[in-house]
Design a protein around this motif. Structure first.
Motif: not given
Length: 517
Positions: A61-74, A293-301
């Protein structure tokens, strides 16, 4: 060739400037999630850099931003607390392997099973979560270690700078689009605070509050290759596998739902299975380079899309800018007022929340409205993955209940024979309606059940037919079954001799039953 752009209307300049804007917003988020997971800030920043770079390059998905996220952190916090950060790195590697396998087996297509009502609840819940997360920026830790809200002049300045940031983001595009309005707002507010020497909280203040160290910084070196220092034993495997499975599932659900949302906004089509592989490769790599680790970030995306970053170059440049901040530009990032970043996220909240959903009362089925509210509430209360699972289960049960009510019967008397014509699907939710239509004691000696308009869907339907056959045998009546599919005939152990086979007219479809495997 890597496709850096996805349409002729966008430019590399827009992607790069949008990437810079995203990178500025990534820093405090990555640091915050690192502290949530109980690891060093650089572990979160390295994850944001590596996951963001790799998924932007090879993801679906071009344009989608991924990184460290709270959903994984918890999820990670208990693993780090109980076993240490090295087990986290090993878990992230295994998590990535599971995600690659999900892509290889084309499991990304199952995101299509998520109903629109679940998507509405997903975006509304995430908007509320993003909003509530910003409330922490209105708090500080005093000298006694007590968390307090900003007061007086500090609160007034904070609110004023947030309002100014939001106003610039909203009105600047009406004047010019030479520079992304989000980036312009961050730069303008930062220069204003520095020029007027305002008493405004900065990224540096946030770092100090989180770490308890007034000299805390995001400065660091290049990520180094590092094999997780954990014993290669079955005990280690038992520890990390459950965490890896949960993290992989949460990461893929959040990424694929974000992908679907961006698809709708941009009116383009992302590739779910390719994104699964991209996320997996990124997590394997970041696990070997000291990232969380991480996944897609909706806010930054959403920041990226709103700033005009639709191509792969936007995500790649965001990751490279972030690395630049870590290596040489930490002092520039640490002076940014937190109010500017909060203002950016408030704009994201306004743009993410589906305001039209507030007018759905009375316009959509009540069950769909319940799903929207339930998914929104569970997203805020628990996390995205649980909310989506709850929403899909509720939707599936509602679907089953509605289709169970579609079972109807036509009954005809033909000479001394009674013929039943069931209409509708025969499955676990409709078997009681099916059974209640028959009365072996009162029926004539010969009974026929014609399945021409009734599809047997699952094993429960097969059991219902066998149970019906047993009832008629005990009553001493002759029962015949017409127009059953070959799979149904194969699965009917006790009623097989009662089935009338018509090779021309009998339907041909599959039944969901393990015995066919």
């Amino acid at each position: 060739m890597i496709q850096l752009l996805v349409s002729r209307t966008q430019s590399l300049k827009s992607d790069i400037l949008s990437g810079l804007t995203v990178a500025l917003a990534l820093v405090p988020e990555a640091v915050a999630f690192a502290f949530v997971a109980g690891v060093d800030p650089l572990v979160g920043l390295y994850a944001a850099f590596m996951v963001g770079l790799i998924t932007a390059t090879i993801g679906g998905r071009p344009g989608m931003i991924s990184g460290a996220t709270g959903a994984l952190a918890v999820v990670m916090v208990s693993l780090v607390a109980d076993h240490g950060v090295e087990y986290l790195f090993a878990t992230v590697v295994l998590m990535g392997i599971f995600q690659i396998l999900a892509g290889a087996f084309r499991l990304g297509k199952f995101i299509r099973l998520v109903p629109h009502s679940v998507m509405l609840g997903f975006v509304n819940g995430l908007a509320i979560v993003i909003f509530l997360a910003q409330m922490k920026q209105f708090q500080f830790t005093d000298s006694e270690g007590v968390i307090r809200w900003l007061q007086g002049e500090q609160m007034f300045i904070m609110l004023g700078l947030i309002a100014l940031t939001m106003a610039i983001i909203h009105f600047l595009p009406k004047v010019t689009r030479v520079i992304p309005s989000t980036l312009a707002a961050i730069l303008a507010v930062t220069l204003l605070v520095m020029g007027l020497d305002l008493d405004a909280r900065t990224v540096q203040d946030v770092l100090a509050d989180m770490s308890g160290n007034v000299d805390a910084t995001i400065a660091g070196g290049l990520p180094q290759f590092h094999i997780p220092m954990v014993p290669l034993s079955f005990e280690t495997f038992k520890i990390i596998v459950p965490y890896a499975l949960i993290l992989a599932a949460i990461g893929l659900i959040e990424s694929l739902l974000t992908l679907t949302l961006i698809d709708e906004i941009t009116e383009t089509r992302g590739r779910g299975n390719k994104e699964c592989v991209g996320q997996g490769v990124a997590n394997v790599a970041t696990g070997f380079f000291g990232g969380m680790g991480g996944c897609a970030m909706i806010g930054q995306s959403m920041i990226n899309i709103n700033s005009g970053g639709f191509g792969r170059a936007s995500g790649i440049s965001a990751a490279l800018f972030l690395l630049t901040f870590i290596l040489v530009g930490s002092h520039l990032i640490e002076v940014i007022p937190v109010a500017a970043l909060v203002g950016v996220m408030f704009i994201v909240v306004i743009g993410t929340f589906e305001w039209a959903s507030l007018r759905l009362w009375g316009k959509i089925p009540r069950s769909d409205l319940i799903v929207v509210i339930a998914v929104t509430g569970v997203t805020v209360w628990q996390d995205l993955a649980i909310a989506v699972i709850v929403g899909v289960i509720i939707s599936a049960l509602v679907f089953a209940w509605k289709h169970a009510s579609h079972m109807s019967f036509v009954v005809r008397d033909e000479y001394d024979t009674k013929v039943y014509f069931p209409n509708g699907p025969l499955f676990f939710a409709s078997i009681h309606t099916f059974r209640d239509q028959f009365n072996p004691k009162l029926d004539p000696p010969e009974v026929i059940v014609d399945f021409a308009n009734c599809r047997v869907v699952d094993h429960s339907g097969i059991e219902a037919i066998e149970s019906l056959a047993e009832r008629y045998v005990k009553a001493g009546k002759e029962l015949s079954l017409r127009h059953l599919s070959p799979e149904c005939r194969k699965l009917l152990n006790k009623a097989g001799s009662l089935v009338e086979v018509n090779m021309i007219e009998d339907p041909n479809y599959k039944v969901a039953d393990d015995r066919l495997a």
